[in-house]
Design a protein around this motif. Structure first.
Motif, mmCIF file in Angstrom:
data_model
loop_
_atom_site.group_PDB
_atom_site.id
_atom_site.type_symbol
_atom_site.label_atom_id
_atom_site.label_comp_id
_atom_site.label_asym_id
_atom_site.label_seq_id
_atom_site.Cartn_x
_atom_site.Cartn_y
_atom_site.Cartn_z
ATOM 1 N N VAL A 163 1.090 -1.113 -0.342
ATOM 2 C CA VAL A 163 -0.006 -0.150 0.155
ATOM 3 C C VAL A 163 0.741 1.018 0.106
ATOM 4 O O VAL A 163 1.118 2.393 -0.817
ATOM 5 N N GLN A 164 2.086 1.399 0.851
ATOM 6 C CA GLN A 164 2.328 2.479 0.982
ATOM 7 C C GLN A 164 3.316 3.022 -0.691
ATOM 8 O O GLN A 164 3.987 4.217 -1.206
ATOM 9 N N ARG A 165 4.085 1.547 -0.965
ATOM 10 C CA ARG A 165 4.480 1.604 -1.972
ATOM 11 C C ARG A 165 3.700 2.723 -3.476
ATOM 12 O O ARG A 165 3.662 3.286 -3.650
ATOM 13 N N GLU A 166 2.368 2.313 -3.107
ATOM 14 C CA GLU A 166 0.644 2.396 -4.405
ATOM 15 C C GLU A 166 0.966 4.177 -4.093
ATOM 16 O O GLU A 166 0.624 5.229 -4.952
ATOM 17 N N VAL A 167 1.008 4.406 -2.745
ATOM 18 C CA VAL A 167 1.241 5.693 -2.391
ATOM 19 C C VAL A 167 1.916 6.660 -3.121
ATOM 20 O O VAL A 167 1.750 7.782 -3.162
ATOM 21 N N MET A 168 2.802 6.009 -3.052
ATOM 22 C CA MET A 168 4.529 6.672 -2.945
ATOM 23 C C MET A 168 4.348 6.912 -5.000
ATOM 24 O O MET A 168 5.208 8.121 -5.435
ATOM 25 N N LEU A 169 3.474 6.012 -5.370
ATOM 26 C CA LEU A 169 3.397 6.432 -7.195
ATOM 27 C C LEU A 169 2.371 7.594 -7.477
ATOM 28 O O LEU A 169 2.137 7.474 -9.143
#
Length: 269
Positions: free
Chosen positions: A72-78
């Motif tokens: 989820v955090q990786r998706e936020v950073m994208l």
């Protein structure tokens, strides 16, 4: 049509609403008034209320192991630079602790993004919820409302499993009520909500899918939601909010398919 004791046609009310339905609509409006006038929409105290009661797809996905926090955090950073700070704040507030909140599958339906959102849902619920509640009774209505709200939220999460946005509003459950009403309220004279219309035998799903009037209604309804999916702004929002068309579709399909399980009126054979 009903008749009096002299055999003459008795006039029926053009519109009627069960008291419990009016209470539920009033309750939703009261909650929004409390948030808007006392807490301040999206201020710190309101955010804490949202954390307790709003539905967040990514939070649900983590709870049922469809995703993990790192994903989820990786998706936020994208996210784009414009929206990344907002998404990170949503992640930190609603998702990062990894706690499940199963009741939010239903409680989100009593929250709204603005007055226009709340009033529109209240009016739509009044129109389509009234015949459904008169037909099935209070307890079945409440259960059906909860089931379609949960189905709407789950469908939203299924199509947006890493989304950290909050989902609020009764639209998913109201979509389910709309679909349910289509199964019995369409008769020879059109769509009716009078007592004789409300207690018609339930239209079999296959017959409903062949009825031109039902298909036209469904076509218009899905068309509106398609436009919403293309980016129509949500009333009462702040520009970062969007219409959750996926939840509308999930609630509508659930209402169309599941209503016979709640219907006490003998079905057509």
């Amino acid at each position: 049509m009903s008749y009096d004791n002299q055999g003459l046609p008795r006039s029926e009310p053009a519109f009627f609403a069960p008291p419990l339905l009016l209470f539920l609509i009033g309750f939703m409006l009261a909650i929004h008034a409390y948030r808007a006038l006392v807490l301040g929409l999206f201020e710190e105290a309101d955010v804490q209320l949202l954390r307790l009661t709003a539905f967040v797809p990514a939070r649900f996905s983590v709870a049922i192991d469809l995703a993990d926090l790192a994903e989820v955090q990786r998706e936020v950073m994208l996210a784009s630079a414009e929206f990344r700070p907002l998404k990170m704040a949503l992640y930190q507030t609603f998702v990062a602790d990894g706690e499940a909140a199963w009741w939010t599958l239903v409680t989100y339906a009593f929250l709204h993004a603005g007055w226009e959102h709340a009033i529109f849902n209240g009016l739509w619920m009044l129109a389509f919820g009234s015949p459904v509640m008169w037909r099935v009774g209070s307890l079945r209505f409440l259960l059906f409302f909860a089931v379609t709200a949960a189905a709407a939220a789950a469908f939203q999460a299924g199509l947006n499993r890493l989304d950290v946005s909050i989902l609020v509003g009764a639209s998913g459950a109201v979509s389910g009520l709309t679909a349910a009403a289509l199964r019995f309220a369409v008769g020879p004279s059109g769509f009716g909500t009078l007592p004789d219309d409300v207690f018609r035998p339930l239209m079999p799903l296959g017959a409903a899918m062949r009825d031109r009037r039902v298909l036209i209604f469904i076509g218009i309804w899905f068309g509106i939601n398609l436009l919403a999916g293309l980016g129509l702004p949500v009333g009462g929002g702040d520009g970062s909010l969007r219409i959750a068309w996926e939840a509308h579709v999930g609630g509508f399909v659930a209402g169309l398919l599941l209503f016979p399980l709640f219907d006490p009126v003998r079905a057509q054979v």
